[in-house]
Design an enzyme around this catalytic site. Sequence first.
Site, mmCIF file in Angstrom:
data_model
loop_
_atom_site.group_PDB
_atom_site.id
_atom_site.type_symbol
_atom_site.label_atom_id
_atom_site.label_comp_id
_atom_site.label_asym_id
_atom_site.label_seq_id
_atom_site.Cartn_x
_atom_site.Cartn_y
_atom_site.Cartn_z
ATOM 1 N N ASP A 1 0.865 -1.148 0.598
ATOM 2 C CA ASP A 1 0.106 0.116 -0.105
ATOM 3 C C ASP A 1 0.671 1.593 -0.077
ATOM 4 O O ASP A 1 0.837 2.470 0.379
ATOM 5 C CB ASP A 1 -0.485 0.403 0.993
ATOM 6 C CG ASP A 1 -1.715 -0.862 1.499
ATOM 7 O OD1 ASP A 1 -2.234 -1.915 0.482
ATOM 8 O OD2 ASP A 1 -2.146 -1.754 2.522
ATOM 9 N N GLY B 1 -4.394 -4.465 -3.736
ATOM 10 C CA GLY B 1 -5.534 -3.374 -4.199
ATOM 11 C C GLY B 1 -4.931 -2.014 -4.780
ATOM 12 O O GLY B 1 -4.247 -1.813 -3.423
ATOM 13 N N HIS B 2 -4.315 -1.557 -5.278
ATOM 14 C CA HIS B 2 -3.856 -0.829 -6.048
ATOM 15 C C HIS B 2 -4.788 0.544 -6.632
ATOM 16 O O HIS B 2 -6.005 0.290 -6.678
ATOM 17 C CB HIS B 2 -2.754 -0.684 -7.270
ATOM 18 C CG HIS B 2 -2.144 -2.518 -6.657
ATOM 19 N ND1 HIS B 2 -1.250 -2.981 -7.753
ATOM 20 C CD2 HIS B 2 -1.875 -2.949 -5.204
ATOM 21 C CE1 HIS B 2 -0.583 -3.511 -6.976
ATOM 22 N NE2 HIS B 2 -1.240 -3.482 -6.090
ATOM 23 N N LYS C 1 -0.565 3.915 -8.276
ATOM 24 C CA LYS C 1 -0.050 5.439 -9.071
ATOM 25 C C LYS C 1 1.115 5.364 -9.537
ATOM 26 O O LYS C 1 0.847 6.352 -11.001
ATOM 27 C CB LYS C 1 -0.250 6.324 -7.198
ATOM 28 C CG LYS C 1 -0.952 7.523 -8.383
ATOM 29 C CD LYS C 1 -0.928 8.923 -7.063
ATOM 30 C CE LYS C 1 0.326 10.065 -7.813
ATOM 31 N NZ LYS C 1 0.393 11.002 -6.340
ATOM 32 N N LYS D 1 1.547 1.914 -5.333
ATOM 33 C CA LYS D 1 2.349 1.182 -6.541
ATOM 34 C C LYS D 1 1.177 1.486 -7.730
ATOM 35 O O LYS D 1 2.246 2.306 -8.532
ATOM 36 C CB LYS D 1 2.725 0.014 -5.951
ATOM 37 C CG LYS D 1 3.938 -0.387 -5.125
ATOM 38 C CD LYS D 1 4.478 -1.803 -4.869
ATOM 39 C CE LYS D 1 2.216 -2.223 -4.407
ATOM 40 N NZ LYS D 1 2.116 -2.257 -2.359
ATOM 41 N N THR E 1 2.760 -12.827 2.906
ATOM 42 C CA THR E 1 2.095 -13.423 1.749
ATOM 43 C C THR E 1 3.310 -14.406 1.175
ATOM 44 O O THR E 1 4.081 -15.040 1.371
ATOM 45 C CB THR E 1 1.999 -12.892 0.780
ATOM 46 O OG1 THR E 1 0.146 -12.743 -0.184
ATOM 47 C CG2 THR E 1 2.377 -11.860 -0.200
ATOM 48 N N GLN F 1 1.594 -6.537 -3.240
ATOM 49 C CA GLN F 1 2.275 -6.792 -1.901
ATOM 50 C C GLN F 1 4.105 -5.998 -2.174
ATOM 51 O O GLN F 1 4.294 -4.896 -2.976
ATOM 52 C CB GLN F 1 2.584 -8.112 -1.742
ATOM 53 C CG GLN F 1 1.361 -8.807 -1.200
ATOM 54 C CD GLN F 1 0.601 -8.780 -2.548
ATOM 55 O OE1 GLN F 1 1.229 -10.049 -3.400
ATOM 56 N NE2 GLN F 1 -0.735 -8.697 -2.564
HETATM 57 P P1 GDP Z 1 -0.700 -0.153 -3.303
HETATM 58 O O1 GDP Z 1 -1.183 -0.836 -3.390
HETATM 59 O O2 GDP Z 1 0.809 0.380 -3.080
HETATM 60 O O3 GDP Z 1 -0.981 0.577 -5.019
HETATM 61 O O4 GDP Z 1 -1.270 1.383 -3.041
HETATM 62 P P2 GDP Z 1 -2.548 1.469 -2.139
HETATM 63 O O5 GDP Z 1 -3.822 1.836 -3.865
HETATM 64 O O6 GDP Z 1 -3.273 0.211 -1.078
HETATM 65 O O7 GDP Z 1 -2.435 2.855 -1.339
HETATM 66 C C1 GDP Z 1 -2.015 4.061 -1.226
HETATM 67 C C2 GDP Z 1 -3.198 5.042 -1.109
HETATM 68 O O8 GDP Z 1 -2.627 6.689 -0.666
HETATM 69 C C3 GDP Z 1 -4.203 4.999 -1.953
HETATM 70 O O9 GDP Z 1 -5.491 5.478 -1.351
HETATM 71 C C4 GDP Z 1 -4.121 6.213 -2.963
HETATM 72 O O10 GDP Z 1 -5.483 7.277 -3.735
HETATM 73 C C5 GDP Z 1 -3.185 7.233 -2.624
HETATM 74 N N1 GDP Z 1 -1.872 7.756 -2.780
HETATM 75 C C6 GDP Z 1 -0.943 7.579 -3.638
HETATM 76 N N2 GDP Z 1 -0.355 9.028 -3.474
HETATM 77 C C7 GDP Z 1 -0.425 9.744 -2.533
HETATM 78 C C8 GDP Z 1 -0.388 10.482 -2.506
HETATM 79 O O11 GDP Z 1 1.155 10.859 -3.191
HETATM 80 N N3 GDP Z 1 -0.575 11.428 -1.471
HETATM 81 C C9 GDP Z 1 -2.102 11.768 -1.668
HETATM 82 N N4 GDP Z 1 -2.391 11.720 -0.201
HETATM 83 N N5 GDP Z 1 -2.387 9.650 -1.083
HETATM 84 C C10 GDP Z 1 -2.569 9.486 -2.398
HETATM 85 P P1 IMO Z 2 -0.881 -4.007 -1.941
HETATM 86 O O1 IMO Z 2 -0.501 -5.101 -3.813
HETATM 87 C C1 IMO Z 2 -0.425 -4.442 2.298
HETATM 88 C C2 IMO Z 2 -0.812 -8.528 3.569
HETATM 89 C C3 IMO Z 2 -2.117 -9.239 4.571
HETATM 90 C C4 IMO Z 2 -0.937 -9.873 5.777
HETATM 91 C C5 IMO Z 2 -0.376 -10.687 4.530
HETATM 92 C C6 IMO Z 2 -0.631 -12.053 4.278
HETATM 93 O O2 IMO Z 2 -2.207 -3.472 -2.259
HETATM 94 O O3 IMO Z 2 0.581 -3.547 -1.434
HETATM 95 P P2 IMO Z 2 -2.510 -13.022 2.507
HETATM 96 O O4 IMO Z 2 -3.646 -12.352 2.291
HETATM 97 O O5 IMO Z 2 -1.569 -12.156 1.321
HETATM 98 O O6 IMO Z 2 -2.081 -14.419 2.682
HETATM 99 O O7 IMO Z 2 -2.408 -12.056 4.263
HETATM 100 O O8 IMO Z 2 0.315 -9.560 3.652
HETATM 101 N N1 IMO Z 2 -0.682 -7.921 2.287
HETATM 102 C C7 IMO Z 2 -1.178 -7.101 2.030
HETATM 103 N N2 IMO Z 2 -1.033 -5.621 2.902
HETATM 104 N N3 IMO Z 2 -0.977 -4.703 0.977
HETATM 105 C C8 IMO Z 2 -1.008 -5.384 0.436
HETATM 106 O O9 IMO Z 2 -0.880 -5.893 -1.136
HETATM 107 C C9 IMO Z 2 -1.532 -7.161 0.912
HETATM 108 N N4 IMO Z 2 -1.479 -8.289 0.109
HETATM 109 C C10 IMO Z 2 -1.298 -9.147 1.777
HETATM 110 O O10 IMO Z 2 -2.989 -8.097 5.459
HETATM 111 O O11 IMO Z 2 -0.871 -8.717 6.568
HETATM 112 MG MG MG Z 3 -2.834 -1.448 -1.878
#
Ligand code: GDP
Ligand code: IMO
Ligand code: MG
Length: 428
Positions: A14, A41-42, A19, A17, A243, A228
């Site tokens: 999270d 979840g991106h 973005k 990535k 994971t 991840q």
């Molecule tokens: P990922 O799994 O690495 O793609 O990241 P996620 O989407 O799960 O979580 C990143 C969160 O941060 C999302 O809600 C994005 O919309 C938000 N986000 C990403 N870059 C920025 C930033 O520079 N500033 C702010 N405020 N939000 C951001």
């Molecule tokens: P993105 O791609 C954050 C974490 C789970 C748990 C561990 C194992 O959005 O960055 P799993 O269901 O994979 O067996 O869970 O890994 N986890 C993540 N945490 N972002 C993710 O993906 C994750 N994918 C798995 O919360 O701690």
């Molecule tokens: Mg994510």
Amino acid sequence: MSKVDVVIGCFYGDEGKGKVIDYLSADADIAVRATGGDNAGHTIKVDGVKYAMHLVPSGLLSGHTIGVIGNGVVLNPAVLLEEIANLKSHGYDVETYLKISEKAQVILPYHRLLDAALEKARTYKIGTTGRGIGPAYCDKYERCGLRMEDLYDPDFKEKLQALVESRKALIAFYDPENTSVEADLDFDTVYQNYSSYAEQLKPYICDTVTLIHRALEQDQKIVVEGAQATLLDIDFGSYPYVTSSNPTIGGILSGSGISAGDIGDVYGVIKAYSSRVGKGPYVTELTDETGDRIRELGHEYGTTTGRPRRCGWLDLVTLKYAKRVNGLTALSVNHLDTVGKLDTIRVCVAYEVNGERTEDFTTNLRFLNNAKPVYKDFEGNFGDISGCTTFEELPKKAQEYIRFIEKYIGIPVKFIGTGAEREAMIIR
Ligand code: GDP
Ligand code: IMO
Ligand code: MG
């Protein structure tokens, strides 16, 4: 031949990535997902619409980039079909732009049930996303898992039945209280559903290894979207709180068929603070009101499960490890806007473990549980930086913060996130 750029999460996922891959895909021909499943979840915000990408590569949102789901992915067809339907409803030509590896593993309904049963039986909970990821990779390595291509085999029904029936007992073993296993895994229903998924997904399935290599030979631009992150890696993460795949650079190669020599830039993505969802060690975690404040300011709730994320300071000891393991060539620092709302920003520059100071990270749980962060403080209150489009426009103290990260890690910060919108990113 062109080189492949890779985007990798440096901490616990999270980092934003999605973005970064969205930006890189603006001039990419192909975006590849190589590992994990719908545990990812991106989030990407495009023209006010928020997309949560679980399986479809985020790069497809450019509208002209082919999204490849590689052989290393564990794929839940029901989730994928929902995602496809949502993208189509927003006008995306998914039929033309999505390709699925024939070697990707199929997630079956019992994988999710087994994931829940195993988690329930564990003394030390991992906090999985409950998407069946671990059990699906177990089947892969046990060599009994179904690949996408198996859905079209004449003996598909027999293979499926043998798997489903054998796993019922396993679920009952780990969770004897679950009395709905028979009903949840009613074979006729499972078979009908998966036959229907197979038919709907058939147009997307191909030999993605050949597709990728032909593209490279034609000098096309390819980016790989990591899912991840480094500390969730089954080998290099905080095992067992990880994971079940390799989100680090090795998994990118084995999950796509791209060779080591094909790799170009490796972008490590971090937030200007840190977060973790699920259990496990977290040296710079804040369990006080500052942690709560970061969670609210950064909207730190899971994209996949909606769980509140644990929040804390940026940890450069960990980041240096991520650089070493992945061969990072540049960084993307997201959420500079979020951290800039705090009065003081702390950054972990070393650990103190049993009275000794170290800047070298290791995932040994005793080491991590005993590690005390050593912080360097920076002045916050950056003001509104959402309109800054160049590094020079940022307030001096924000520039100082970024420069410190660069100096410590020894690679440039190429992208800086100033907001959640697609455009809110400084490119250097
Ligand atoms: P990922 O799994 O690495 O793609 O990241 P996620 O989407 O799960 O979580 C990143 C969160 O941060 C999302 O809600 C994005 O919309 C938000 N986000 C990403 N870059 C920025 C930033 O520079 N500033 C702010 N405020 N939000 C951001
Ligand atoms: P993105 O791609 C954050 C974490 C789970 C748990 C561990 C194992 O959005 O960055 P799993 O269901 O994979 O067996 O869970 O890994 N986890 C993540 N945490 N972002 C993710 O993906 C994750 N994918 C798995 O919360 O701690
Ligand atoms: Mg994510």
